[in-house]
Design a protein around this motif. Sequence first.
Motif, PDB file in Angstrom:
ATOM      1  N   ALA A 271     -15.103  78.745  69.185  1.00  0.00           N
ATOM      2  CA  ALA A 271     -13.675  78.524  68.948  1.00  0.00           C
ATOM      3  C   ALA A 271     -13.217  77.182  69.487  1.00  0.00           C
ATOM      4  CB  ALA A 271     -12.874  79.652  69.585  1.00  0.00           C
ATOM      5  N   LEU A 272     -13.648  76.824  70.682  1.00  0.00           N
ATOM      6  CA  LEU A 272     -13.256  75.534  71.251  1.00  0.00           C
ATOM      7  C   LEU A 272     -13.905  74.374  70.499  1.00  0.00           C
ATOM      8  CD1 LEU A 272     -13.370  76.442  75.037  1.00  0.00           C
ATOM      9  CD2 LEU A 272     -11.324  75.976  73.666  1.00  0.00           C
ATOM     10  N   ALA A 273     -15.132  74.588  70.019  1.00  0.00           N
ATOM     11  CA  ALA A 273     -15.801  73.543  69.247  1.00  0.00           C
ATOM     12  C   ALA A 273     -15.042  73.233  67.961  1.00  0.00           C
ATOM     13  CB  ALA A 273     -17.228  73.951  68.927  1.00  0.00           C
ATOM     14  N   LEU A 274     -14.427  74.238  67.359  1.00  0.00           N
ATOM     15  CA  LEU A 274     -13.632  73.993  66.159  1.00  0.00           C
ATOM     16  C   LEU A 274     -12.498  73.017  66.467  1.00  0.00           C
ATOM     17  CD1 LEU A 274     -12.889  74.599  63.216  1.00  0.00           C
ATOM     18  CD2 LEU A 274     -11.579  76.575  64.047  1.00  0.00           C
ATOM     19  N   ALA A 275     -11.828  73.225  67.589  1.00  0.00           N
ATOM     20  CA  ALA A 275     -10.763  72.301  67.991  1.00  0.00           C
ATOM     21  C   ALA A 275     -11.315  70.896  68.189  1.00  0.00           C
ATOM     22  CB  ALA A 275     -10.085  72.798  69.264  1.00  0.00           C
ATOM     23  N   ALA A 276     -12.484  70.784  68.817  1.00  0.00           N
ATOM     24  CA  ALA A 276     -13.063  69.474  69.087  1.00  0.00           C
ATOM     25  C   ALA A 276     -13.483  68.764  67.800  1.00  0.00           C
ATOM     26  CB  ALA A 276     -14.262  69.617  70.026  1.00  0.00           C
ATOM     27  N   VAL A 277     -14.126  69.471  66.890  1.00  0.00           N
ATOM     28  CA  VAL A 277     -14.571  68.835  65.645  1.00  0.00           C
ATOM     29  C   VAL A 277     -13.367  68.391  64.825  1.00  0.00           C
ATOM     30  CG1 VAL A 277     -15.774  69.225  63.463  1.00  0.00           C
ATOM     31  CG2 VAL A 277     -16.786  70.032  65.592  1.00  0.00           C
ATOM     32  N   ARG A 278     -12.318  69.202  64.788  1.00  0.00           N
ATOM     33  CA  ARG A 278     -11.126  68.807  64.043  1.00  0.00           C
ATOM     34  C   ARG A 278     -10.428  67.605  64.694  1.00  0.00           C
ATOM     35  NH1 ARG A 278      -8.512  74.745  62.454  1.00  0.00           N
ATOM     36  NH2 ARG A 278      -9.865  75.133  60.636  1.00  0.00           N
ATOM     37  N   ALA A 279     -10.637  67.427  65.985  1.00  0.00           N
ATOM     38  CA  ALA A 279     -10.067  66.266  66.693  1.00  0.00           C
ATOM     39  C   ALA A 279     -11.090  65.146  66.837  1.00  0.00           C
ATOM     40  CB  ALA A 279      -9.562  66.695  68.069  1.00  0.00           C
ATOM     41  N   ALA A 280     -12.140  65.156  66.026  1.00  0.00           N
ATOM     42  CA  ALA A 280     -13.242  64.205  66.181  1.00  0.00           C
ATOM     43  C   ALA A 280     -12.798  62.748  66.166  1.00  0.00           C
ATOM     44  CB  ALA A 280     -14.305  64.451  65.110  1.00  0.00           C
ATOM     45  N   PRO A 281     -11.893  62.317  65.291  1.00  0.00           N
ATOM     46  CA  PRO A 281     -11.506  60.898  65.326  1.00  0.00           C
ATOM     47  C   PRO A 281     -10.938  60.480  66.678  1.00  0.00           C
ATOM     48  CG  PRO A 281     -10.833  61.880  63.245  1.00  0.00           C
ATOM     49  CD  PRO A 281     -11.295  63.012  64.124  1.00  0.00           C
ATOM     50  N   LEU A 282     -10.112  61.337  67.274  1.00  0.00           N
ATOM     51  CA  LEU A 282      -9.537  61.014  68.582  1.00  0.00           C
ATOM     52  C   LEU A 282     -10.602  61.030  69.670  1.00  0.00           C
ATOM     53  CD1 LEU A 282      -6.212  63.074  68.430  1.00  0.00           C
ATOM     54  CD2 LEU A 282      -6.449  60.595  68.277  1.00  0.00           C
ATOM     55  N   LEU A 283     -11.474  62.029  69.654  1.00  0.00           N
ATOM     56  CA  LEU A 283     -12.496  62.141  70.694  1.00  0.00           C
ATOM     57  C   LEU A 283     -13.530  61.034  70.575  1.00  0.00           C
ATOM     58  CD1 LEU A 283     -13.035  66.010  70.884  1.00  0.00           C
ATOM     59  CD2 LEU A 283     -11.737  64.536  72.434  1.00  0.00           C
ATOM     60  N   ALA A 284     -13.887  60.669  69.349  1.00  0.00           N
ATOM     61  CA  ALA A 284     -14.852  59.577  69.172  1.00  0.00           C
ATOM     62  C   ALA A 284     -14.262  58.253  69.647  1.00  0.00           C
ATOM     63  CB  ALA A 284     -15.276  59.481  67.712  1.00  0.00           C
ATOM     64  N   ALA A 285     -12.976  58.025  69.354  1.00  0.00           N
ATOM     65  CA  ALA A 285     -12.327  56.801  69.826  1.00  0.00           C
ATOM     66  C   ALA A 285     -12.281  56.778  71.346  1.00  0.00           C
ATOM     67  CB  ALA A 285     -10.923  56.696  69.234  1.00  0.00           C
ATOM     68  N   ARG A 286     -11.968  57.921  71.944  1.00  0.00           N
ATOM     69  CA  ARG A 286     -11.983  58.014  73.410  1.00  0.00           C
ATOM     70  C   ARG A 286     -13.368  57.685  73.951  1.00  0.00           C
ATOM     71  NH1 ARG A 286     -13.757  62.206  76.802  1.00  0.00           N
ATOM     72  NH2 ARG A 286     -12.757  62.282  78.862  1.00  0.00           N
ATOM     73  N   GLY A 287     -14.402  58.259  73.332  1.00  0.00           N
ATOM     74  CA  GLY A 287     -15.759  58.010  73.784  1.00  0.00           C
ATOM     75  C   GLY A 287     -16.150  56.555  73.673  1.00  0.00           C
ATOM     76  N   ARG A 288     -15.794  55.923  72.561  1.00  0.00           N
ATOM     77  CA  ARG A 288     -16.129  54.506  72.387  1.00  0.00           C
ATOM     78  C   ARG A 288     -15.407  53.638  73.412  1.00  0.00           C
ATOM     79  NH1 ARG A 288     -16.056  56.114  66.833  1.00  0.00           N
ATOM     80  NH2 ARG A 288     -13.863  55.495  66.611  1.00  0.00           N
TER      81      ARG A 288
END
Length: 398
Positions: free
Chosen positions: A278-295
């Motif tokens: 369930a939490l992974a679904l939230a993360a994958v749907r927020a992937a653009p934001l999380l990937a930008a944060r990671g970069r």
Amino acid sequence: ASPPGEIAPSQLERFFAAHEFNCRHVAAASDVQPLALAELLALADPDSRARYENLSLAYVDPAGSPALRHAVATSLGHGPHATAGDVCIGAPQELAYLLTRALSLTPGDRVVAPAPVYEGLTAVAAAAGCDLVRWEPRGGEGGRPTYDPADLPSLLGPSARLLILNFPHAPTGATLTRDGLDAALRAGERAGAVVLSDEMYGPLARAPLPTAVAAAALLGVTTPVVSLGGLSKWAGCPGLRIGWLVFGRGGAGGAALAARVKELRDYTTVCPPAVSDALALAAVRAAPLLAARGRSLVAAGAESVAAFATAHASYVQAVPGDAGSTRLLRLVTGEAPAAFCARAVREAGVLLLPASAYPGLPSSLADTVRVGLGRTDLPAALERVGGLLAGSPMRGAG
């Protein structure tokens, strides 16, 4: 039949198990700064949030919830070339293990992988007595490791069973161009090999490539291609233990391989944990934001490492890399990397990783240690390592 021989302990994972939770700074971490649960929930779309808050702690679909598989298939570089039915959700290491077990590798089978390589990708092949062939990097401009796909045809030979890709590469940070990825896929196809592409670091690239599954679909590759991804490295969610295999639909034998992975999964975890799914679904749907944060975190870390290497040039040299969340530092004092890392954790409370923890380490990288770029305490960790270096003997001293 089960492959002969025992699976060897993972040097890398045993090293982290011994030290990661007993030191002040984990400067060797390959993940970016982990999110707090509240941070992830704050990014969740309303549907993901509602699914989490109303979650039943029941079993999940063995391949992962349909919603999560759909989210993975339709984003993260897969484009229109995958559907939810092509995705299997699980812990990343578990999925790599199951995929290589599903190939029923036998002694003498040829398996080609970049050197060095994460042990989880080759452990089954090594235990099966396969012929593990190292795709070694060349020294590029400024000492930058580069992997040339032109080397692959001779390494694969006419009938290799498995070609492993890992780009962005850990620990060197090397990447392939789009043409290079296409050439690697074609080389695997000509050899009749299954291609397993470890893309755990993919979203951290400044200009991410399509996944191997998407690239293979565009090329019309006729042999099985499988992409391995997950949330541990770029998304700051390693504790969820969620990754995925995406099986390309163009290769003959791919459907049978996917079915065998799911059968073997019945003997490991059966299905993903409901909370993690369930939490992974939230993360994958927020992937653009999380990937930008990671970069952003990785870019800041790369600047810190470059400044550190410049300030301590008598002791270390930074090995250039292009992407991903790890880099190598070359020790120029003559001290063995394993001894230096032991001293760093003992005397400075800082965990660095000797590159020798990777199997098949090329001799050109034997004097290096791995540093992670994505943790927010990296500047403080490097400051402590700098103090340690100040007390290091210089090469030839004494």
